[in-house]
Design a protein around this motif. Structure first.
Motif, PDB file in Angstrom:
ATOM      1  N   CYS A 148       9.268  93.826   0.920  1.00 29.91           N
ATOM      2  CA  CYS A 148      10.694  93.596   0.710  1.00 29.91           C
ATOM      3  C   CYS A 148      11.411  94.905   0.967  1.00 29.91           C
ATOM      4  N   GLY A 149      12.687  94.828   1.282  1.00 24.17           N
ATOM      5  CA  GLY A 149      13.517  96.013   1.338  1.00 24.17           C
ATOM      6  C   GLY A 149      14.356  96.125   0.082  1.00 24.17           C
ATOM      7  N   ALA A 150      15.524  96.735   0.223  1.00 29.31           N
ATOM      8  CA  ALA A 150      16.424  96.888  -0.917  1.00 29.31           C
ATOM      9  C   ALA A 150      17.849  96.614  -0.472  1.00 29.31           C
ATOM     10  N   GLN A 151      18.673  96.196  -1.425  1.00 31.82           N
ATOM     11  CA  GLN A 151      20.094  95.967  -1.186  1.00 31.82           C
ATOM     12  C   GLN A 151      20.848  96.231  -2.487  1.00 31.82           C
ATOM     13  N   ALA A 152      22.131  96.450  -2.381  1.00 35.57           N
ATOM     14  CA  ALA A 152      22.949  96.665  -3.569  1.00 35.57           C
ATOM     15  C   ALA A 152      22.882  95.445  -4.477  1.00 35.57           C
ATOM     16  N   LEU A 153      22.692  95.668  -5.762  1.00 37.07           N
ATOM     17  CA  LEU A 153      22.749  94.587  -6.741  1.00 37.07           C
ATOM     18  C   LEU A 153      24.188  94.458  -7.223  1.00 37.07           C
ATOM     19  N   ASP A 154      24.845  93.365  -6.853  1.00 35.54           N
ATOM     20  CA  ASP A 154      26.213  93.124  -7.295  1.00 35.54           C
ATOM     21  C   ASP A 154      26.255  92.485  -8.675  1.00 35.54           C
ATOM     22  N   GLY A 155      25.288  91.602  -8.960  1.00 41.37           N
ATOM     23  CA  GLY A 155      25.324  90.967 -10.267  1.00 41.37           C
ATOM     24  C   GLY A 155      24.227  89.943 -10.456  1.00 41.37           C
ATOM     25  N   GLU A 156      24.262  89.307 -11.623  1.00 40.78           N
ATOM     26  CA  GLU A 156      23.241  88.342 -12.029  1.00 40.78           C
ATOM     27  C   GLU A 156      23.893  87.120 -12.662  1.00 40.78           C
ATOM     28  N   LEU A 157      23.234  85.997 -12.524  1.00 41.52           N
ATOM     29  CA  LEU A 157      23.550  84.795 -13.296  1.00 41.52           C
ATOM     30  C   LEU A 157      22.581  84.731 -14.467  1.00 41.52           C
ATOM     31  N   ALA A 158      23.100  84.730 -15.695  1.00 48.05           N
ATOM     32  CA  ALA A 158      22.264  84.587 -16.883  1.00 48.05           C
ATOM     33  C   ALA A 158      21.865  83.115 -16.987  1.00 48.05           C
ATOM     34  N   LEU A 159      20.720  82.801 -16.375  1.00 49.00           N
ATOM     35  CA  LEU A 159      20.367  81.418 -16.123  1.00 49.00           C
ATOM     36  C   LEU A 159      20.113  80.628 -17.410  1.00 49.00           C
ATOM     37  N   ASN A 160      19.424  81.231 -18.379  1.00 51.27           N
ATOM     38  CA  ASN A 160      19.206  80.513 -19.631  1.00 51.27           C
ATOM     39  C   ASN A 160      20.505  80.320 -20.407  1.00 51.27           C
ATOM     40  N   GLU A 216      21.382  71.879 -21.764  1.00 43.51           N
ATOM     41  CA  GLU A 216      19.997  71.591 -21.382  1.00 43.51           C
ATOM     42  C   GLU A 216      18.989  72.402 -22.203  1.00 43.51           C
ATOM     43  N   LEU A 217      19.404  73.536 -22.735  1.00 38.87           N
ATOM     44  CA  LEU A 217      18.551  74.412 -23.546  1.00 38.87           C
ATOM     45  C   LEU A 217      19.232  74.604 -24.894  1.00 38.87           C
ATOM     46  N   ARG A 218      18.497  74.356 -25.971  1.00 32.79           N
ATOM     47  CA  ARG A 218      19.080  74.463 -27.306  1.00 32.79           C
ATOM     48  C   ARG A 218      18.312  75.475 -28.140  1.00 32.79           C
ATOM     49  N   LEU A 219      19.082  76.287 -28.878  1.00 28.42           N
ATOM     50  CA  LEU A 219      18.503  77.268 -29.786  1.00 28.42           C
ATOM     51  C   LEU A 219      18.785  76.863 -31.227  1.00 28.42           C
ATOM     52  N   LEU A 220      17.864  77.189 -32.105  1.00 27.48           N
ATOM     53  CA  LEU A 220      18.095  76.979 -33.537  1.00 27.48           C
ATOM     54  C   LEU A 220      19.014  78.051 -34.096  1.00 27.48           C
ATOM     55  N   ALA A 221      18.995  79.230 -33.471  1.00 25.97           N
ATOM     56  CA  ALA A 221      19.882  80.319 -33.869  1.00 25.97           C
ATOM     57  C   ALA A 221      20.112  81.209 -32.659  1.00 25.97           C
ATOM     58  N   PRO A 229      14.525  88.202 -24.754  1.00 32.42           N
ATOM     59  CA  PRO A 229      13.693  87.272 -23.984  1.00 32.42           C
ATOM     60  C   PRO A 229      13.604  85.919 -24.682  1.00 32.42           C
ATOM     61  N   LEU A 230      13.556  84.860 -23.897  1.00 33.80           N
ATOM     62  CA  LEU A 230      13.533  83.520 -24.470  1.00 33.80           C
ATOM     63  C   LEU A 230      12.359  83.328 -25.417  1.00 33.80           C
ATOM     64  N   ALA A 231      11.202  83.908 -25.098  1.00 37.44           N
ATOM     65  CA  ALA A 231      10.014  83.729 -25.939  1.00 37.44           C
ATOM     66  C   ALA A 231      10.204  84.291 -27.341  1.00 37.44           C
ATOM     67  N   ILE A 253      17.056  86.501 -19.487  1.00 37.04           N
ATOM     68  CA  ILE A 253      17.366  87.009 -20.821  1.00 37.04           C
ATOM     69  C   ILE A 253      18.445  86.136 -21.468  1.00 37.04           C
ATOM     70  N   VAL A 254      18.310  85.885 -22.757  1.00 35.76           N
ATOM     71  CA  VAL A 254      19.236  85.032 -23.507  1.00 35.76           C
ATOM     72  C   VAL A 254      20.169  85.903 -24.340  1.00 35.76           C
ATOM     73  N   GLY A 255      21.435  85.448 -24.470  1.00 31.70           N
ATOM     74  CA  GLY A 255      22.385  86.153 -25.332  1.00 31.70           C
ATOM     75  C   GLY A 255      23.162  87.236 -24.617  1.00 31.70           C
TER      76      GLY A 255
END
Length: 539
Positions: free
Chosen positions: A334-346, A354-359, A366-368, A465-467
């Protein structure tokens, strides 16, 4: 001695302190010309001091190699054979074609000479692209579905346990050195990803966690390490330490490689280093004027170019130990490129119900480590855009009946593909493609995700990552890496007996490397390998 090494001579930069110009590697922008500040100069002076100490150790080691019966270092590489071909593979994580083969090629004297006389080109990576799975594909010739490896860490089973780092036990396919070893070739492997715990090969191996085989070689490596120059901790702030550690690790690996080549004959030697990727992840914003965090006059404006030149110098020194029967390959997955951003998928899945937390976690977690309501959860995400359904009869507390799985996957895919990048980035551009593994790979094995999210716009990836503070994170507002993997690696292939004349090949993929390297030894890849020999006329 290889003719490339002869011609490099003193032309290889020894301090790598000059500023660099050229086009931006991913966006065509100018590279900063700002001079390094005192802080960067301290880092470079520390690196130069370590190199001088290492050179002294190398000279002593080479002298000992001659004393045990080799008239020249080239002779030990030959092992007395003379006519047999050899192969040296140098794997550089993150080496970016726009830089190494483009903007900076003339400053990388060894790489320039290799490209002038050999073959070069881009290597399209695996889908989705991420360093560790891509290296597995490059060295096996198989895609992630065939390998059953979709991310750097993945589920060990169908439980809800934390994802486990992929190591050698997760790789059941034969990699190029194992295939050559079974064909009777003597091989050596140094620090290649997912080679620990080490398994015996027809030769010598130092795994990516520094374990070693066979036992007799382990004792030799321990002696070498006891003879290492004293390592001085890198001073300064976090960036100083990151750069200093990258130099130190690369020096140690190339020094080990030189010592191995000075003492033992190999048909194939594979060396891996991750320093380029490490420095780019930390400092791409100091290089790329279009990066969201770019500011003129950054104190480490030339740090990435300096490290490329340092690695080029190390390659030149390594070529001093090989001869004109040795084929040299320099590759990146792989090469490299500027990281503009992320989608916090969880977090997005939580917003979608679709995903439920007790707290809710008090901080990004981390989800675990979160309190998940698995009975009320229908889907969750892990690394590298992998999404899993909580399928009844498959997961311990499955909440999705099997006859509803297809409809849920179609719904998730439609919603994800409707996402647009946040305002201020490339607003209204589609962010991701959502694909099922069976659509991407001929075979789906292992604990495969049910859906894969693949970036459509450069510079955007997902986080598991969550939260997080926001569902969309940007490099300008959030503490993110400076760079991320790009979908194009690179290759340079030089055979001194049959030069390629500086040709550039188009359309190559990482799957082509294994059949190309095996063809040098008249060894065929396994029946399921995806790639093809890049060229037969020039090899």
């Amino acid at each position: 001695m290889n003719s490339i090494a002869q011609d490099s001579g003193d032309e290889i930069a020894k301090t790598a302190t000059t500023s660099t110009t050229g086009s931006d590697p991913s966006k065509g922008s100018d590279i900063s010309k700002d001079a390094a500040t005192d802080q960067q100069k301290r880092s470079e002076q520390d690196a130069a001091q370590r190199r001088r100490a290492a050179e002294g150790a190398d000279a002593a080691e080479q002298g000992r190699a001659r004393e045990v019966g080799s008239s020249t270092l080239a002779d030990t590489w030959h092992g007395g054979g003379g006519a047999d071909r050899r192969l040296l593979v140098i794997a550089l994580d993150g080496a970016t074609p726009e830089l190494a083969l483009g903007a900076w090629r003339t400053q990388l004297r060894t790489i320039e000479l290799l490209t002038e006389r050999g073959l070069r080109g881009r290597l399209r990576s695996s889908t989705p692209w991420a360093s560790l799975p891509a290296w597995l594909s490059l060295f096996s010739g198989l895609d992630p579905g065939q390998l059953g490896v979709y991310a750097p860490a993945q589920r060990p089973n169908r439980s809800y346990a934390a994802p486990m780092r992929v190591d050698s036990r997760a790789v059941r396919a034969s990699r190029v050195w194992e295939t050559l070893g079974r064909a009777g070739k003597r091989v050596a492997v140094l620090a290649v990803p997912a080679t620990s715990p080490v398994a015996p090969i027809n030769g010598q191996i130092i795994g990516d966690q520094a374990d070693t085989a066979p036992a007799s070689f382990q004792r030799q490596v321990e002696l070498w390490r006891s003879d290492e120059p004293a390592s001085q901790p890198a001073g300064g702030d976090d960036l100083d330490r990151i750069i200093g550690n990258a130099y130190s690790q690369a020096e140690q690996r190339f020094r080990l490689a030189r010592r191995m080549l000075a003492r033992t004959s190999y048909d194939c030697f594979v060396l891996y280093d991750s320093g380029i990727a490490t420095v780019q992840r930390a400092l791409w914003h100091a290089l790329d004027v279009t990066h969201l965090r770019y500011r003129p006059g950054h104190p480490f404006a030339t740090a990435i170019s300096a490290f490329y030149q340092f690695i080029d110098e190390q390659i030149g020194d390594l070529l001093e130990l090989v001869d004109d029967q040795t084929i040299v390959a320099v590759v990146s997955a792989c090469g490299a490129q500027a990281l503009d951003g992320e989608l916090a998928l969880n977090d997005w899945l939580i917003d979608q119900g679709e995903l439920r937390l007790l707290a809710a976690p008090a901080r990004p977690t981390p989800l675990a480590e979160c309190a998940v309501d698995w009975a009320g959860t229908r889907a969750w995400a892990a690394d590298n855009g992998t999404i899993y359904l909580n399928l009844a009869g498959r997961e311990p507390h499955g909440a999705v009946p099997a006859d509803q799985a297809a409809a849920l996957l179609a719904s998730l895919a439609a919603r994800l593909q409707a996402l647009r990048l946040p305002t201020g980035a490339r607003a209204d551009a589609p962010a991701f493609d959502a694909r099922r593994p069976a659509e991407l790979y001929s075979t789906v094995s292992g604990i495969a995700p049910d859906l894969l999210l693949i970036g459509r716009e450069p510079g955007w990836r997902t986080s598991a990552i969550v939260g997080q503070r926001n569902t969309w994170l940007t490099a300008q507002a959030d503490a993110l890496d400076s760079a991320c993997d790009s979908p194009d690696g690179m290759f340079v292939l030089y055979d001194p007996q049959q030069p390629g004349g500086g040709r550039e090949l188009d359309g190559a993929t990482i799957y082509d490397i294994v059949p190309t390297l095996l063809a040098l030894f008249d060894v065929r890849p396994g029946p399921h390998a995806r790639g093809q020999v890049l060229t037969t006329r020039a090899l």
